[in-house]
Design a protein around this motif. Structure first.
Motif, short mmCIF file in Angstrom:
data_model
loop_
_atom_site.label_atom_id
_atom_site.label_comp_id
_atom_site.label_asym_id
_atom_site.label_seq_id
_atom_site.Cartn_x
_atom_site.Cartn_y
_atom_site.Cartn_z
N LEU A 266 0.86 -1.16 0.01
CA LEU A 266 -0.21 0.03 -0.14
C LEU A 266 0.82 1.30 -0.04
CD1 LEU A 266 -2.79 1.05 -0.10
CD2 LEU A 266 -2.82 1.04 2.70
N VAL A 267 1.83 1.31 0.79
CA VAL A 267 2.82 2.38 0.98
C VAL A 267 3.48 2.60 -0.50
CG1 VAL A 267 4.73 3.35 1.94
CG2 VAL A 267 3.19 2.12 3.34
N ASN A 268 3.99 1.56 -1.12
CA ASN A 268 4.72 1.74 -2.38
C ASN A 268 3.87 2.29 -3.53
OD1 ASN A 268 7.02 0.82 -1.21
ND2 ASN A 268 6.77 -1.32 -1.76
N GLN A 269 2.54 1.92 -3.35
CA GLN A 269 1.40 2.50 -4.55
C GLN A 269 1.45 3.88 -4.28
OE1 GLN A 269 -1.79 -0.36 -3.65
NE2 GLN A 269 -1.09 -1.76 -5.22
N VAL A 270 1.07 4.26 -2.98
CA VAL A 270 0.87 5.51 -2.69
C VAL A 270 2.00 6.32 -3.17
CG1 VAL A 270 0.37 7.27 -1.15
CG2 VAL A 270 -0.93 5.17 -1.02
N VAL A 271 3.30 6.18 -2.60
CA VAL A 271 4.32 6.85 -2.93
C VAL A 271 4.77 7.09 -4.31
CG1 VAL A 271 6.93 7.06 -2.26
CG2 VAL A 271 5.41 6.56 -0.54
N GLN B 122 2.63 6.64 -6.71
CA GLN B 122 1.61 7.52 -7.66
C GLN B 122 1.76 8.80 -7.35
OE1 GLN B 122 -2.33 6.06 -6.97
NE2 GLN B 122 -3.32 8.11 -7.96
N LEU B 123 2.22 9.43 -6.08
CA LEU B 123 2.62 10.63 -5.49
C LEU B 123 3.75 11.30 -6.37
CD1 LEU B 123 1.38 12.55 -3.49
CD2 LEU B 123 3.19 11.73 -1.99
N LEU B 124 4.83 10.28 -6.25
CA LEU B 124 5.97 10.77 -6.96
C LEU B 124 5.95 10.86 -8.48
CD1 LEU B 124 9.22 11.07 -6.51
CD2 LEU B 124 9.66 8.85 -6.94
N GLN B 125 5.27 10.13 -9.09
CA GLN B 125 4.91 10.55 -10.61
C GLN B 125 4.17 11.66 -10.68
OE1 GLN B 125 2.33 7.33 -12.08
NE2 GLN B 125 2.79 8.16 -14.46
N GLY B 126 3.43 12.08 -10.10
CA GLY B 126 2.52 13.31 -9.88
C GLY B 126 3.51 14.61 -9.76
N VAL B 127 4.60 14.56 -8.83
CA VAL B 127 5.32 15.54 -8.71
C VAL B 127 6.16 15.58 -9.92
CG1 VAL B 127 7.18 16.27 -7.06
CG2 VAL B 127 5.22 15.09 -6.07
N ALA C 177 10.04 16.22 7.87
CA ALA C 177 9.26 15.33 7.33
C ALA C 177 8.00 15.95 6.94
CB ALA C 177 9.06 14.18 8.13
N ILE C 178 7.51 15.54 5.98
CA ILE C 178 6.04 15.80 5.46
C ILE C 178 5.24 14.60 5.57
CG2 ILE C 178 4.39 16.37 3.61
CD1 ILE C 178 6.93 17.68 2.23
N THR C 179 4.38 14.36 6.53
CA THR C 179 3.87 13.40 7.11
C THR C 179 2.26 12.94 6.17
OG1 THR C 179 4.90 13.39 9.25
CG2 THR C 179 3.31 11.77 8.86
N LEU C 180 2.31 11.80 5.72
CA LEU C 180 1.20 11.25 5.18
C LEU C 180 0.52 10.32 6.00
CD1 LEU C 180 2.44 10.61 1.37
CD2 LEU C 180 1.62 12.53 2.30
N LEU C 181 -0.86 10.24 6.16
CA LEU C 181 -1.56 9.22 6.78
C LEU C 181 -2.48 8.55 5.73
CD1 LEU C 181 -2.98 10.96 10.11
CD2 LEU C 181 -0.93 9.51 9.81
N ILE C 182 -2.09 7.22 5.85
CA ILE C 182 -2.87 6.24 4.70
C ILE C 182 -3.69 5.41 5.54
CG2 ILE C 182 -2.53 4.42 3.20
CD1 ILE C 182 0.18 5.34 2.72
N LYS C 183 -5.23 5.77 5.15
CA LYS C 183 -6.36 4.90 5.76
C LYS C 183 -6.14 3.72 5.57
CE LYS C 183 -9.59 6.51 8.44
NZ LYS C 183 -9.79 7.37 9.53
N LYS C 184 -6.01 2.67 6.60
CA LYS C 184 -6.02 1.17 6.49
C LYS C 184 -6.82 0.65 7.77
CE LYS C 184 -3.04 -2.78 5.63
NZ LYS C 184 -3.70 -3.45 6.73
N PRO C 185 -8.12 0.59 7.33
CA PRO C 185 -8.91 0.02 8.67
C PRO C 185 -8.28 -1.21 9.09
CG PRO C 185 -10.17 0.89 6.81
CD PRO C 185 -9.08 1.05 6.13
#
Length: 505
Positions: A166-171, A173-178, A290-298
């Protein structure tokens, strides 16, 4: 991080066996050890500068070497008390020109002698330590033995896999956008750092550290204080990175604050484009790099710290010359190769500046620390499938967990401490006891108390040299009250069989 090399006499601590048992008692397996008694210098009552401890250590606590209560034999498969005749080889001293490791003092001098200051203590300690009886914390684990505690700290494979994916997917996608925006941050690359990627994460896979690195060809580094860790950065003539000129302050220094604010703004916008999972950016913490992200993972959340770092292909600064003394542990060739690695600087504010302008950068050696953790044995096969298992990382996990539990209990008193203090003490301990036979898995209890004893020495003297920058002391004398408080709490845990490991959390 970098540390001073092993000093003369430091390896003597490893050469001591278990404390001699009381007269008339057997020394065979399962025999009761002598009453546990704190040998820490921080155990003196009414220690100067320290806050009052909420409880006094029990003097009658005793346990066998493997952590079982006094008088009970070791369980099947467990080692009994290690005989004092089993001397451990002393670590060879490495030459040091900077600050050195705190040395053990003779037992007769411990009770009344004041701790040395962080710069002057090390200078004459090598000679003074010769023949000194090193402190040896009593072997006491408590109802839950150390191995049982470790089993509770192990991360479930499925949980780890799901979290990392999950973390790898989010990062990604985020890095690609930046990157797609081009401009100042179009060249960012991902580097995974921190305890999870070093395989020393404990309890839950809920915290990750990701460095976003930006290559820079050449920078002028100017120290901004005496630590050798914080720098002002300026570009040399005709830099290729002209696109970074908008982040220069009025004095021509590259502003970490301006760059962080710009990157944070872009990340907050790009997070909105992530649709398959809920991601938010937390509020900025003062002074945090740090720029801190919170990823929702119930039913929980995953915290991801994104850290901006400049990647510079140039020599390490002079402040690192006397650090990373791993010659006796990992070898001279390994040290030489490490020092040819790239240099990283993270956007970190130096709180010691009189005027906080946010234009300071701190050296980072996360890439070297990660490599050391991956290849931590003096033998190349240590902890591999065809090699012997050591307990180095297990000892680190245990002390991280101990500090984590104490910080939960005493948030205000211990707010200045973090896992990096424990990690730095771990690296120094590996230098003091450099051989794999000094960290045998069967000797987990002994090795943990040995490592814990070194950390207590550091707290007592308020001296913990940065592993890569030995002149940089991570335990300020200004925080001696906090250092003494933590020292007393750890001694209480030792003398009472680590009751905090048995708490229902």
């Amino acid at each position: 991080m970098e540390g001073a090399g092993g000093r003369a006499g430091r390896g003597e601590r490893a050469a001591r066996g278990a404390a001699a048992p009381r007269a008339g008692r057997g020394r065979g397996r399962g025999a009761a050890a002598a009453p546990a008694r704190s040998a820490s210098r921080g155990r003196r009552r009414g220690s100067a500068g320290g806050a009052a401890s909420p409880h006094a250590p029990r003097e009658d606590a005793a346990a066998s070497r493997d952590g079982s209560p006094a008088g009970k034999p070791a369980a099947a498969g467990e080692r009994g008390p290690v005989r004092s005749s089993r001397a451990r080889p002393a670590a060879k001293a490495a030459a040091t020109d900077g600050a050195e490791l705190p040395a053990p003092r003779p037992r007769a001098a411990r009770r009344g002698a004041a701790g040395p200051d962080c710069r002057g203590a090390a200078a004459g300690a090598a000679g003074a330590a010769a023949g000194a009886a090193p402190r040896r914390p009593p072997a006491a684990a408590g109802a839950l033995r150390l191995r049982e505690v470790l089993s509770q700290l192990s991360l479930g494979r499925q949980d780890v896999s799901e979290a990392s994916v999950l973390v790898n997917q989010v990062v990604a996608q985020l890095l690609q956008g930046v990157r797609s925006r081009g401009g100042s941050f179009g060249s960012l690359e991902k580097f995974s750092a921190g305890s999870y990627y070093e395989h020393v994460k404990i309890s839950e896979p809920n915290e990750f550290d990701i460095m976003l690195t930006m290559p820079v060809t050449r920078l002028q580094l100017d120290e901004c204080d005496g630590t050798g860790a914080f720098y002002y950065l300026t570009f040399k003539r005709n830099p290729k990175e002209r696109y970074l000129s908008k982040f220069l302050d009025e004095d021509g220094k590259l502003s970490a604050l301006k760059m962080l604010e710009a990157l944070r703004k872009i990340i907050k916008e790009e997070v909105k484009n992530i649709k398959n999972v809920e991601v938010t950016v937390t509020r900025k913490k003062a002074g945090s790099p740090a720029i801190t992200l919170l990823i929702k993972k119930p039913p929980a959340e995953i915290s991801v710290d994104i850290i901006l770092a400049l990647e510079v292909q140039q020599s390490w600064p002079p402040s690192t010359k006397n650090g990373l003394h791993i010659e006796q542990w990992l070898g001279r060739k390994v040290r030489k190769n490490f020092r040819y690695e790239k240099l990283y600087l993270v956007a970190k504010q130096n709180k010691e500046e009189k005027v906080l302008r946010g234009n300071t950068w701190r050296l980072s050696f996360s890439h070297i620390e990660k490599e050391i953790m991956k290849n931590h044995g003096s033998a190349k096969t240590c902890c591999e499938s065809d090699g012997a298992k050591c307990c180095r990382k297990d000892c680190l996990k245990l002390l991280k967990y101990l500090l984590e539990q104490l910080k939960t209990k005493y948030k205000k008193e211990l707010e200045k401490f973090c896992s990096y203090h424990v990690k730095t003490a771990f690296f120094h301990s590996c230098v003091i006891w450099p051989h794999d036979k000094d960290w045998q898995w069967a000797d987990l209890d002994h090795c943990f108390h040995q490592y814990l004893g070194y950390f207590l020495d550091c707290l007592q003297s308020s001296q913990l040299p940065h592993f890569f920058i030995p002149q940089y002391n991570l335990l300020s004398l200004k925080d001696k009250a906090s250092n003494d408080f933590l020292s007393r709490e750890i001694n209480y845990q030792i003398n009472n069989r680590f009751p905090i490991f048995q708490r229902d959390n």
